[in-house]
Design a protein around this motif. Structure first.
Motif, PDB file in Angstrom:
ATOM      1  N   ARG A 103       0.811  -1.212   0.000  1.00 42.23           N
ATOM      2  CA  ARG A 103       0.000   0.000   0.000  1.00 42.23           C
ATOM      3  C   ARG A 103       0.835   1.249   0.000  1.00 42.23           C
ATOM      4  NH1 ARG A 103      -4.022  -2.514   3.703  1.00 42.23           N
ATOM      5  NH2 ARG A 103      -2.288  -2.479   5.132  1.00 42.23           N
ATOM      6  N   ARG A 104       1.897   1.251   0.821  1.00 44.48           N
ATOM      7  CA  ARG A 104       2.734   2.422   0.969  1.00 44.48           C
ATOM      8  C   ARG A 104       3.339   2.817  -0.378  1.00 44.48           C
ATOM      9  NH1 ARG A 104       5.820   5.465   4.428  1.00 44.48           N
ATOM     10  NH2 ARG A 104       7.947   5.623   3.659  1.00 44.48           N
ATOM     11  N   PHE A 105       3.829   1.803  -1.118  1.00 42.70           N
ATOM     12  CA  PHE A 105       4.431   2.082  -2.412  1.00 42.70           C
ATOM     13  C   PHE A 105       3.430   2.746  -3.353  1.00 42.70           C
ATOM     14  CE2 PHE A 105       4.737   0.730  -6.842  1.00 42.70           C
ATOM     15  CZ  PHE A 105       5.919   1.350  -7.199  1.00 42.70           C
ATOM     16  N   PHE A 106       2.216   2.182  -3.449  1.00 41.56           N
ATOM     17  CA  PHE A 106       1.228   2.723  -4.381  1.00 41.56           C
ATOM     18  C   PHE A 106       0.817   4.134  -3.988  1.00 41.56           C
ATOM     19  CE2 PHE A 106       0.366  -1.879  -5.180  1.00 41.56           C
ATOM     20  CZ  PHE A 106       0.765  -1.865  -6.505  1.00 41.56           C
ATOM     21  N   ARG A 107       0.636   4.331  -2.667  1.00 43.35           N
ATOM     22  CA  ARG A 107       0.246   5.658  -2.190  1.00 43.35           C
ATOM     23  C   ARG A 107       1.270   6.690  -2.626  1.00 43.35           C
ATOM     24  NH1 ARG A 107       0.103   4.890   3.652  1.00 43.35           N
ATOM     25  NH2 ARG A 107       2.047   6.046   3.532  1.00 43.35           N
TER      26      ARG A 107
END
Lengths: 288, 275
Positions: A103-107
């Motif tokens: 999630r962190r990467f996509f955000r």
């Protein structure tokens, strides 16, 4: 009861003075300027400003290109804002759904374009659209994205690219703020993830969606950097393509009184429109 | 499982959409002028990034470096001072009771709705009457004012600075300003970072004000500078490479800063949106 009077003055005065000088005064000055008109005695006589009442506003009202530009940005907003916000909402719900790893990467990846200022984003996309330089020549060679028919939507893509991730982040932070117990109750009632997203999450993040909608409306009416940059890539973008371009080109003629009237009208249209979006979206209409 | 694959696919496609232009910019900035048109646009060819950087930084006596410096002063400088002033004003509006408080707040709130571009022209007219257009201050001073910052500061001050704490500081004999600096400002720090970021992007994205106000290119922010280079690309083809490398050079520090400070965006936006 005013205790600490001097402290209050100390805290408020610095902002207050600058706000008065660079916000209130210009607004007042624009209104005053818009009421004047320049008169010349003969063709080459000296110019002098005389009070003209609402003459400039009559010109604004009967200015075809200006209203065409207002219509153009309204059309732009009517398509681009829903597309961008639906995309932002959809991505935020996906990230929040528990289905996703990293999630962190996509955000972060979606948020990156927001750091690119509008002017530079427009220059980059101008190159990407160009028939000869683009990495997507199969597309740009077949369809001229900078033609009169498509250039407005080419700009819509630039704006969407810059702001979709930012709006996603606003909605996503609102989703994170929802206490998980609420979902628990819905799950016990037998609601699946899609159902929870639609009937629980979306209504709860509604204030965030309204906020993004209002910001987007204000931004759309102020459209300037993208069309101004695209003028060097495409002959389809005229000097009155958007209302702000009209203000700019009128002031460089120069006709300051007419430009001031344009500014005042544009500010009023913006206020009215963003206010009605606020009203329409926050009070019923869509069921709740 | 199928849902998971579908979700990851959608996010993957979107990642490609959001990152490809940045990747393209990076690759392009590493190419020579000949390589830019003749090699695959999305992959490296002749790696000439260092040479390109040197060319951007030395072109016309290093005007680009000056633009970068100007941008730092306009954006970071104005946002820093603006945040301080907004914090003071918002704090006073939240924590003191005085006559006219609601009036002031409502006027400032009205200011939030007035778009910055609507002010650019009248500001130009006022500054030209004062004979002060085409100066550093004509762009800097208006950029300091952020009504939205005051609005946020008031919300944050009301939420994060307890009245008891202020009262306790008073009983201990601290003056009002001292209380603000040592207690309130500290409690509001995360919020102040958010206000700073908001104002920073607002100034950074305000294109009309410098466009209308500045004629001397030595005063340009980097956005306006790159814009003028880009308009001359047809006459001076050398500028195309400079625009791309210059764009990369001005975007990279911002991307890094935004990603590092990202949690402040989320916290701040969360609070702002719930209200």
């Amino acid at each position: 009861m005013t205790r600490h009077r001097s402290a209050v003055v100390f805290f408020i005065a610095p902002f207050g003075v600058l706000f008065t000088l660079f916000y209130l005064l210009p607004i007042g000055y624009a209104v005053v300027q818009s009421l004047f008109t320049v008169e010349r005695t003969g063709t080459f006589g000296p110019a002098r400003e005389v009070f003209g009442g609402l003459v400039q506003y009559q010109r604004v009202l009967s200015d075809g290109p200006f209203w065409a530009s207002v219509g153009r940005v309204l059309l732009f907003g009517a398509v681009q804002i829903p597309v961008m916000l639906v995309l932002a909402l959809f991505l935020a719900l996906l990230l929040d759904s528990g289905l996703v790893r990293g999630r962190r990467f996509f955000r972060l990846a979606f948020f990156v374009p927001y750091a690119v200022p509008g002017v530079i984003a427009a220059i980059m996309w101008g190159f990407l659209y160009s028939p000869t330089l683009s990495p997507f020549t199969p597309v740009t060679g077949a369809v001229d994205l900078l033609s009169a028919d498509l250039v407005l939507w080419a700009m819509a893509n630039v704006v969407t690219w810059v702001y979709a991730g930012y709006n996603m982040l606003i909605i996503y932070s609102a989703l994170l703020a929802i206490p998980p117990e609420i979902y628990e109750a819905a799950r016990i009632d037998g609601a699946g993830p899609a159902r929870i997203a639609w009937s629980v999450k979306i209504p709860l993040v509604r204030p965030a969606i309204v906020l993004t909608a209002v910001f987007s409306v204000i931004g759309t009416l102020q459209l300037l950097a993208e069309p101004q940059v695209f003028r060097s890539f495409s002959s389809a973008v005229s000097s009155t393509y958007t209302p702000n371009l009209t203000v700019y080109s009128t002031s460089s003629i120069p006709n300051f009184n007419l430009a001031a009237a344009f500014s005042v009208v544009l500010a009023l249209v913006t206020c009215v429109l963003s206010f009605s979006v606020l009203k329409a979206t926050s009070r019923g209409g869509m069921g709740r | 499982m199928r849902a998971r694959i579908a979700a990851m696919t959608v996010l993957g496609v979107c990642t490609v959409y959001f990152l490809t232009p940045i990747w393209w910019l990076f690759v392009s900035a590493t190419k020579t002028r000949a390589g830019f048109t003749s090699t695959s646009p999305l992959w490296f060819a002749d790696f000439a990034l260092i040479g390109n950087l040197r060319e951007v930084l030395t072109y016309r006596d290093g005007i680009f470096l000056r633009w970068l410096g100007n941008s730092v002063l306009y954006t970071a400088g104005a946002a820093l001072i603006g945040t301080l002033l907004a914090a003071m004003c918002g704090y006073a509006l939240a924590k003191y009771r005085f006559r006219g408080r609601e009036l002031i707040f409502n006027v400032v709130l009205g200011g939030v709705l007035v778009p910055a571009t609507a002010l650019a022209l009248p500001l130009f007219l006022i500054f030209s009457r004062a004979g002060a257009t085409n100066t550093f201050w004509s762009v800097f001073l208006p950029s300091v004012v952020s009504p939205f910052g005051v609005y946020l500061a008031r919300i944050y001050a009301a939420a994060s600075v307890p009245d008891d704490l202020i009262e306790a500081a008073r009983i201990d004999g601290a003056g009002e300003v001292r209380t603000f600096v040592t207690i309130a400002a500290r409690l509001m720090t995360p919020a102040l970072v958010t206000i700073f970021l908001f104002q920073f992007t607002a100034v950074w994205n305000n294109f009309l004000l410098p466009l209308i106000m500045l004629g001397d290119e030595r005063l340009f922010p980097v956005t306006l500078g790159l814009y003028t280079w880009n308009t001359q690309v047809n006459q001076v083809p050398q500028l195309r490479g400079l625009v791309l490398t210059g764009a990369l050079l001005s975007v990279v520090p911002l991307v890094i800063a935004f990603l590092l400070l990202q949690r402040f965006w989320r916290n701040g936006l969360g609070t702002g949106a719930v209200k």
